[in-house]
Design an enzyme around this catalytic site. Sequence first.
Site, mmCIF file in Angstrom:
data_model
loop_
_atom_site.group_PDB
_atom_site.id
_atom_site.type_symbol
_atom_site.label_atom_id
_atom_site.label_comp_id
_atom_site.label_asym_id
_atom_site.label_seq_id
_atom_site.Cartn_x
_atom_site.Cartn_y
_atom_site.Cartn_z
ATOM 1 N N ARG A 1 42.591 41.666 24.038
ATOM 2 C CA ARG A 1 42.235 41.821 22.636
ATOM 3 C C ARG A 1 41.996 43.290 22.322
ATOM 4 O O ARG A 1 41.602 44.064 23.200
ATOM 5 C CB ARG A 1 40.998 40.992 22.238
ATOM 6 C CG ARG A 1 39.670 41.401 22.863
ATOM 7 C CD ARG A 1 38.962 42.544 22.217
ATOM 8 N NE ARG A 1 37.593 42.657 22.703
ATOM 9 C CZ ARG A 1 36.877 43.780 22.698
ATOM 10 N NH1 ARG A 1 37.418 44.917 22.290
ATOM 11 N NH2 ARG A 1 35.622 43.791 23.122
ATOM 12 N N GLU B 1 32.652 41.109 14.813
ATOM 13 C CA GLU B 1 31.986 42.401 15.083
ATOM 14 C C GLU B 1 32.809 43.560 14.525
ATOM 15 O O GLU B 1 32.273 44.514 13.964
ATOM 16 C CB GLU B 1 31.784 42.584 16.583
ATOM 17 C CG GLU B 1 31.151 43.915 16.919
ATOM 18 C CD GLU B 1 30.884 44.069 18.396
ATOM 19 O OE1 GLU B 1 30.634 43.063 19.076
ATOM 20 O OE2 GLU B 1 30.928 45.200 18.880
ATOM 21 N N ARG C 1 39.868 41.443 15.158
ATOM 22 C CA ARG C 1 40.034 41.373 16.610
ATOM 23 C C ARG C 1 41.374 40.686 16.809
ATOM 24 O O ARG C 1 41.525 39.518 16.405
ATOM 25 C CB ARG C 1 38.893 40.593 17.269
ATOM 26 C CG ARG C 1 37.560 41.352 17.331
ATOM 27 C CD ARG C 1 37.595 42.466 18.338
ATOM 28 N NE ARG C 1 36.387 43.287 18.395
ATOM 29 C CZ ARG C 1 35.360 43.073 19.196
ATOM 30 N NH1 ARG C 1 35.357 41.989 19.968
ATOM 31 N NH2 ARG C 1 34.313 43.867 19.203
ATOM 32 N N CYS D 1 30.897 49.158 17.703
ATOM 33 C CA CYS D 1 30.086 49.465 18.875
ATOM 34 C C CYS D 1 30.762 50.586 19.669
ATOM 35 O O CYS D 1 31.978 50.536 19.876
ATOM 36 C CB CYS D 1 29.946 48.230 19.756
ATOM 37 S SG CYS D 1 29.059 48.525 21.285
ATOM 38 N N THR E 1 30.997 51.052 22.701
ATOM 39 C CA THR E 1 31.645 50.589 23.943
ATOM 40 C C THR E 1 33.104 50.224 23.704
ATOM 41 O O THR E 1 33.875 50.115 24.649
ATOM 42 C CB THR E 1 30.932 49.343 24.524
ATOM 43 O OG1 THR E 1 31.025 48.271 23.554
ATOM 44 C CG2 THR E 1 29.491 49.650 24.858
ATOM 45 N N ARG F 1 39.946 44.964 25.368
ATOM 46 C CA ARG F 1 39.372 44.286 26.524
ATOM 47 C C ARG F 1 40.424 43.329 27.031
ATOM 48 O O ARG F 1 40.819 42.390 26.320
ATOM 49 C CB ARG F 1 38.093 43.522 26.167
ATOM 50 C CG ARG F 1 37.353 43.024 27.392
ATOM 51 C CD ARG F 1 35.976 42.491 27.050
ATOM 52 N NE ARG F 1 36.019 41.085 26.729
ATOM 53 C CZ ARG F 1 35.945 40.108 27.621
ATOM 54 N NH1 ARG F 1 35.849 40.394 28.913
ATOM 55 N NH2 ARG F 1 35.972 38.848 27.251
ATOM 56 N N ARG G 1 31.799 39.078 33.454
ATOM 57 C CA ARG G 1 31.081 38.357 32.393
ATOM 58 C C ARG G 1 31.126 36.855 32.680
ATOM 59 O O ARG G 1 31.943 36.388 33.482
ATOM 60 C CB ARG G 1 31.765 38.572 31.027
ATOM 61 C CG ARG G 1 31.585 39.927 30.414
ATOM 62 C CD ARG G 1 32.115 39.942 28.967
ATOM 63 N NE ARG G 1 32.048 41.301 28.405
ATOM 64 C CZ ARG G 1 32.290 41.581 27.119
ATOM 65 N NH1 ARG G 1 32.631 40.625 26.278
ATOM 66 N NH2 ARG G 1 32.221 42.826 26.675
ATOM 67 N N GLU H 1 30.367 37.034 25.650
ATOM 68 C CA GLU H 1 29.452 38.058 26.128
ATOM 69 C C GLU H 1 28.034 37.489 26.227
ATOM 70 O O GLU H 1 27.634 36.668 25.430
ATOM 71 C CB GLU H 1 29.458 39.195 25.113
ATOM 72 C CG GLU H 1 28.672 40.389 25.569
ATOM 73 C CD GLU H 1 28.812 41.535 24.599
ATOM 74 O OE1 GLU H 1 29.185 41.299 23.442
ATOM 75 O OE2 GLU H 1 28.587 42.664 25.006
#
Length: 345
Positions: free
Chosen positions: A112, A211, A215, A257, A259, A266, A295, A300
């Site tokens: 993603r 988020e 995505r 974010c 990260t 990811r 994970r 998450e």
Amino acid sequence: MDYPKLPKKCKSLLCKYLTPKVFDTLKNKKTINGFTLELVINSGVQNIDSSIGVYAGDEESYTTFAALFDPIIKEYHGFDTQDKHTSNLNPDDLNTPNPDSEGKFIVSTRIRVGRNIDNMHLGAVISQGQRDLVESTALKALSALEGELAGNYYPLLGMTKELQDDLYKEHLLFKEGDRFLDAAGYNRNWPDGRGIYHNHDKTFLVWINEEDQLRIISIQQGGDIKEVFIRLVSALKVIETEVTFAYNNHLGYITSCPTNLGTAMRASVHITLPNLAKDMDAFKAITDKYYLQIRGINGEHSANEGSVYDISNQRRLGITEVQAVQNLHDGVVALIGAEKTLAPK
Ligand code: ADP
Ligand code: DAR
């Protein structure tokens, strides 16, 4: 705004880098969209078990509050203030033959990327009207998808709980924003403007206004990482002709974010490793070597289920998409090799 009460047991990067000096430097700053330090740190202040603890409200947040974001980005990604991010989405540069062609270990593969529309507030401060505009802009772009990628959009508003639960159980739909996102303002007006697009085979998905604003996800059973990557890249090529995403040559794709900056990618496998699961030191030695994150398989902050783990690239910024996927592949090859070695003879 007073210096927040951050308990000594707080281990987040926010607690580590929001020193009184940094606080005094930033406490009266605002971005052009009115985003303040208080909004940047609220999630980490409210959730002292955060790993990171900060979110951006717009692209400018990363420069306005650089005194806090830069050390966090440096520690998480190993990426410095003068470094430049480069992108490589060419599948021909991958050397990723299926690491589990017999289907003994890898349950499924997912890659993603996060994307946010250029010059649009991020989820922390987006208005309901802007969120609806993101939804309509994304849907217009998705309507250009053809063939295997063609599909339908399912808004959360009006979606039955049953369909939501089914999609979530299939690992296809996001859950309502967790407490970390909630404290950062991401759950406002829920579920307005949120939804999921998926193709007929449910191997290509787009989450809208979770988020990040989009995505974009390619997912399938088994371990053919390259096939998953090719599907994602094919979709991105179409979508990115229809809409301009926030990107700069320092931080790459801009995300809520820190990260997720850079590739915002990811790449993960859900993989069964019963023998390695009994030797977590050996397990983590391999994931550390390949910059991989372990994970749970239900999103998450979830726990693993039995000996099935979600393994993915940890770094997203300062490496290309091809390198992130290659890291995952090479790490998974090493994990499967170790799993076979540890298997009872
Ligand atoms: P992300 O930030 O990538 O969305 P999460 O860990 O929150 O990460 O995962 C989101 C959803 O995607 C969860 O339902 C999770 O089970 C699913 N998921 C992630 N990786 C895989 C995978 N390799 N195979 C199947 N589902 C996956
Ligand atoms: N709540 C954040 C999560 C950090 C990384 N994950 C993201 N962005 N989904 C924390 O600080 O734990």
